[in-house]
Design a protein around this motif. Structure first.
Motif, PDB file in Angstrom:
ATOM      1  N   VAL A 130       0.860  -1.187   0.000  1.00  0.00           N
ATOM      2  CA  VAL A 130       0.000   0.000   0.000  1.00  0.00           C
ATOM      3  C   VAL A 130       0.893   1.233   0.000  1.00  0.00           C
ATOM      4  O   VAL A 130       1.846   1.316   0.781  1.00  0.00           O
ATOM      5  CB  VAL A 130      -0.932   0.021   1.223  1.00  0.00           C
ATOM      6  CG1 VAL A 130      -1.863   1.233   1.165  1.00  0.00           C
ATOM      7  CG2 VAL A 130      -1.748  -1.257   1.293  1.00  0.00           C
ATOM      8  N   LYS A 132       1.301   5.795  -0.999  1.00  0.00           N
ATOM      9  CA  LYS A 132       0.630   7.079  -1.132  1.00  0.00           C
ATOM     10  C   LYS A 132      -0.057   7.144  -2.497  1.00  0.00           C
ATOM     11  O   LYS A 132       0.449   6.596  -3.483  1.00  0.00           O
ATOM     12  CB  LYS A 132       1.647   8.212  -1.009  1.00  0.00           C
ATOM     13  CG  LYS A 132       2.325   8.312   0.348  1.00  0.00           C
ATOM     14  CD  LYS A 132       1.371   8.781   1.425  1.00  0.00           C
ATOM     15  CE  LYS A 132       2.092   9.026   2.747  1.00  0.00           C
ATOM     16  NZ  LYS A 132       1.173   9.458   3.807  1.00  0.00           N
ATOM     17  N   PRO A 133      -1.202   7.806  -2.590  1.00  0.00           N
ATOM     18  CA  PRO A 133      -1.984   7.796  -3.834  1.00  0.00           C
ATOM     19  C   PRO A 133      -1.276   8.404  -5.041  1.00  0.00           C
ATOM     20  O   PRO A 133      -1.635   8.082  -6.172  1.00  0.00           O
ATOM     21  CB  PRO A 133      -3.242   8.594  -3.466  1.00  0.00           C
ATOM     22  CG  PRO A 133      -2.893   9.362  -2.244  1.00  0.00           C
ATOM     23  CD  PRO A 133      -1.896   8.533  -1.503  1.00  0.00           C
ATOM     24  N   THR A 136       2.212   5.832  -8.600  1.00  0.00           N
ATOM     25  CA  THR A 136       1.464   4.991  -9.538  1.00  0.00           C
ATOM     26  C   THR A 136       2.338   3.991 -10.288  1.00  0.00           C
ATOM     27  O   THR A 136       1.814   3.104 -10.956  1.00  0.00           O
ATOM     28  CB  THR A 136       0.729   5.875 -10.566  1.00  0.00           C
ATOM     29  OG1 THR A 136       1.694   6.678 -11.266  1.00  0.00           O
ATOM     30  CG2 THR A 136      -0.283   6.778  -9.875  1.00  0.00           C
ATOM     31  N   SER A 208      -5.908  -3.077   4.865  1.00  0.00           N
ATOM     32  CA  SER A 208      -7.172  -2.341   4.864  1.00  0.00           C
ATOM     33  C   SER A 208      -7.086  -1.065   5.700  1.00  0.00           C
ATOM     34  O   SER A 208      -7.664  -0.034   5.336  1.00  0.00           O
ATOM     35  CB  SER A 208      -8.296  -3.236   5.403  1.00  0.00           C
ATOM     36  OG  SER A 208      -8.526  -4.331   4.518  1.00  0.00           O
ATOM     37  N   VAL A 211      -5.305   1.499   3.565  1.00  0.00           N
ATOM     38  CA  VAL A 211      -6.200   1.965   2.502  1.00  0.00           C
ATOM     39  C   VAL A 211      -7.209   2.952   3.076  1.00  0.00           C
ATOM     40  O   VAL A 211      -7.481   4.004   2.479  1.00  0.00           O
ATOM     41  CB  VAL A 211      -6.910   0.769   1.830  1.00  0.00           C
ATOM     42  CG1 VAL A 211      -8.033   1.253   0.916  1.00  0.00           C
ATOM     43  CG2 VAL A 211      -5.913  -0.062   1.030  1.00  0.00           C
ATOM     44  N   ASN A 212      -7.756   2.634   4.239  1.00  0.00           N
ATOM     45  CA  ASN A 212      -8.730   3.521   4.877  1.00  0.00           C
ATOM     46  C   ASN A 212      -8.091   4.831   5.341  1.00  0.00           C
ATOM     47  O   ASN A 212      -8.789   5.830   5.544  1.00  0.00           O
ATOM     48  CB  ASN A 212      -9.388   2.818   6.056  1.00  0.00           C
ATOM     49  CG  ASN A 212     -10.270   1.662   5.626  1.00  0.00           C
ATOM     50  OD1 ASN A 212     -10.585   1.518   4.442  1.00  0.00           O
ATOM     51  ND2 ASN A 212     -10.655   0.824   6.563  1.00  0.00           N
ATOM     52  N   GLY A 215      -4.324   5.414   1.664  1.00  0.00           N
ATOM     53  CA  GLY A 215      -3.399   4.733   0.757  1.00  0.00           C
ATOM     54  C   GLY A 215      -4.112   3.987  -0.345  1.00  0.00           C
ATOM     55  O   GLY A 215      -5.344   3.894  -0.363  1.00  0.00           O
ATOM     56  N   LYS A 216      -3.320   3.448  -1.269  1.00  0.00           N
ATOM     57  CA  LYS A 216      -3.899   2.616  -2.330  1.00  0.00           C
ATOM     58  C   LYS A 216      -2.992   1.417  -2.562  1.00  0.00           C
ATOM     59  O   LYS A 216      -1.781   1.470  -2.322  1.00  0.00           O
ATOM     60  CB  LYS A 216      -4.059   3.414  -3.624  1.00  0.00           C
ATOM     61  CG  LYS A 216      -2.762   3.708  -4.337  1.00  0.00           C
ATOM     62  CD  LYS A 216      -3.025   4.297  -5.714  1.00  0.00           C
ATOM     63  CE  LYS A 216      -1.721   4.449  -6.492  1.00  0.00           C
ATOM     64  NZ  LYS A 216      -1.940   5.005  -7.832  1.00  0.00           N
ATOM     65  N   VAL A 217      -3.588   0.330  -3.005  1.00  0.00           N
ATOM     66  CA  VAL A 217      -2.835  -0.898  -3.250  1.00  0.00           C
ATOM     67  C   VAL A 217      -2.100  -0.783  -4.586  1.00  0.00           C
ATOM     68  O   VAL A 217      -2.730  -0.633  -5.633  1.00  0.00           O
ATOM     69  CB  VAL A 217      -3.767  -2.125  -3.251  1.00  0.00           C
ATOM     70  CG1 VAL A 217      -2.993  -3.372  -3.679  1.00  0.00           C
ATOM     71  CG2 VAL A 217      -4.388  -2.318  -1.874  1.00  0.00           C
ATOM     72  N   LEU A 218      -0.771  -0.835  -4.510  1.00  0.00           N
ATOM     73  CA  LEU A 218       0.036  -0.838  -5.727  1.00  0.00           C
ATOM     74  C   LEU A 218       0.302  -2.264  -6.191  1.00  0.00           C
ATOM     75  O   LEU A 218       0.327  -2.534  -7.396  1.00  0.00           O
ATOM     76  CB  LEU A 218       1.368  -0.117  -5.482  1.00  0.00           C
ATOM     77  CG  LEU A 218       2.269   0.057  -6.707  1.00  0.00           C
ATOM     78  CD1 LEU A 218       1.598   0.964  -7.746  1.00  0.00           C
ATOM     79  CD2 LEU A 218       3.636   0.619  -6.308  1.00  0.00           C
ATOM     80  N   ASP A 220      -0.968  -6.278  -5.174  1.00  0.00           N
ATOM     81  CA  ASP A 220      -1.630  -7.340  -4.431  1.00  0.00           C
ATOM     82  C   ASP A 220      -0.754  -8.572  -4.609  1.00  0.00           C
ATOM     83  O   ASP A 220      -0.575  -9.060  -5.730  1.00  0.00           O
ATOM     84  CB  ASP A 220      -3.033  -7.586  -4.994  1.00  0.00           C
ATOM     85  CG  ASP A 220      -3.810  -8.648  -4.219  1.00  0.00           C
ATOM     86  OD1 ASP A 220      -3.187  -9.546  -3.621  1.00  0.00           O
ATOM     87  OD2 ASP A 220      -5.059  -8.587  -4.222  1.00  0.00           O
TER      88      ASP A 220
END
Length: 351
Positions: A130, A132-133, A136, A208, A211-212, A215-218, A220
């Motif tokens: 996970v 920072k948004p 990418t 999770s 993410v909450n 963050g975002k999952v880069l 999986d």
């Protein structure tokens, strides 16, 4: 002076060999048959988190106690990291534990293949990177700080190997192209939101939580493995306990299979049980909504997915965090397959 029968002398000698702490309450035998000379205490370890759901639910719902029966006293101990559980096995303070693949290998390696055996799988998946948004691409990780639970642990190896495959270097000291920062999972949300780290390769429920927290999952991690399956938790037992009490170990495996059946067929009840059980241990129940959010990323399976453990070892060697290890003899799935066969379920291949 009354002479003891030869069979009694053999039993006493065997007890001395295995170092039984309580002669009056512990049975031992010199072969793979069960000894029935009295009550036995089984000390079981596990982590109070979602990736150990079969253990948590099995304890909370009384599944292990039921399968072990009245002659076996179940004592449980919880851990936050694999190395501590391994040390408890080594010191004789623990007989069996749910644990991740890398500590499993370390225990087997350090004891020269003597101390532990894997007797069942428990869970697959539930791990992600996970970030920072605004991150990418992999290249954007250059110069960033990424947390892992512990230097050399399963997620730490996974991150370092993935970065290596992408052409990015790391060092044990936290240098290189990407700064790997080992820290306790409980710290990651705070360090992530404060900007002290830019991401983390962690298991659920911390994926999770991050993410909450924005963050975002880069990555999986399931996407990096064949059929999206890799071992995150398996069940190991002390070889000493296995030899002394094979009947108890088989009952423990019966409990594991029953716990997995419960988890897979009654997810809502299992999630509530996990929340409540973690609350009893930590003083604060884990949010059921968080558990439900993490649930789909996990598969609860009795298959230890041995091939993924071997691959994980190869990855640890590749990033110079361990030496090659001969894993021959690590798995003893006899009882697991007996239990599965008795229930009409597919057996697991012995590695």
């Amino acid at each position: 002076m009354r002479r003891l029968p030869f069979r009694r002398l053999v039993s006493l000698a065997t007890l001395a060999v295995v170092g039984a702490a309580t002669l009056g309450t512990t049975a031992a035998c010199g072969d793979d048959t069960a000894a029935k000379s009295g009550p036995v205490t089984l000390r079981l370890g596990y982590f109070p988190n979602i990736t150990h759901a079969p253990a948590v639910v099995g304890v909370e719902k009384g599944i292990f106690a039921e399968k072990l029966g009245k002659d076996v006293t179940l004592e449980t101990k919880t851990f936050n990291a694999g190395p501590a559980a391994v040390e408890a096995i080594f010191s004789g303070a623990l007989d069996a534990t749910y644990i991740g693949p890398n500590p499993t290998v370390n225990a087997f390696s350090k004891s020269k293949g003597e101390a532990v055996r894997v007797v069942s799988g428990a869970a697959s998946g539930g791990v992600a990177l996970v970030v920072k948004p605004d991150i990418t691409t992999v290249e954007q990780l250059r110069g960033k700080k990424i947390a892992t639970p512990q230097l050399g642990n399963t997620q730490d190896v996974a991150l370092r190997y993935w970065l290596k495959e992408k052409g990015l270097k790391t060092t044990k000291e936290g240098g290189g192209d990407v700064k790997v920062v080992p820290q306790e999972n409980a710290q990651t949300v705070e360090t992530f939101t404060s900007g002290a780290i830019d991401g983390a390769w962690v298991p659920e429920p911390f994926v999770s939580r991050l993410v909450n927290a924005g963050g975002k999952v880069l990555v999986d991690e399931r996407d990096l493995w064949p059929d999206k399956k890799f071992v995150i938790t398996n069940l190991i037992v002390s070889t000493k306990f296995l030899k002394a009490h094979p009947d108890v170990v088989k009952k423990l495996v019966e409990g594991q299979v029953a716990a997995n059946e419960f988890v897979n067929t009654k997810p809502d009840e299992s999630q509530q049980a996990i929340s409540e059980h973690i609350g009893k241990i930590t003083g604060k129940p884990l949010d059921v909504k968080l558990i439900k959010q993490a649930w789909p990323t996990l598969e609860f399976t009795n298959d230890p997915i041995a091939a993924s453990l071997k691959t994980g070892l190869d990855h640890a060697v590749a990033v110079e965090l361990t030496q090659p290890v001969d894993l021959n003899g690590l798995y003893d799935l006899k009882f697991l397959n007996e239990v599965l066969q008795a229930e009409g379920k597919p057996e697991v291949s012995q590695p």
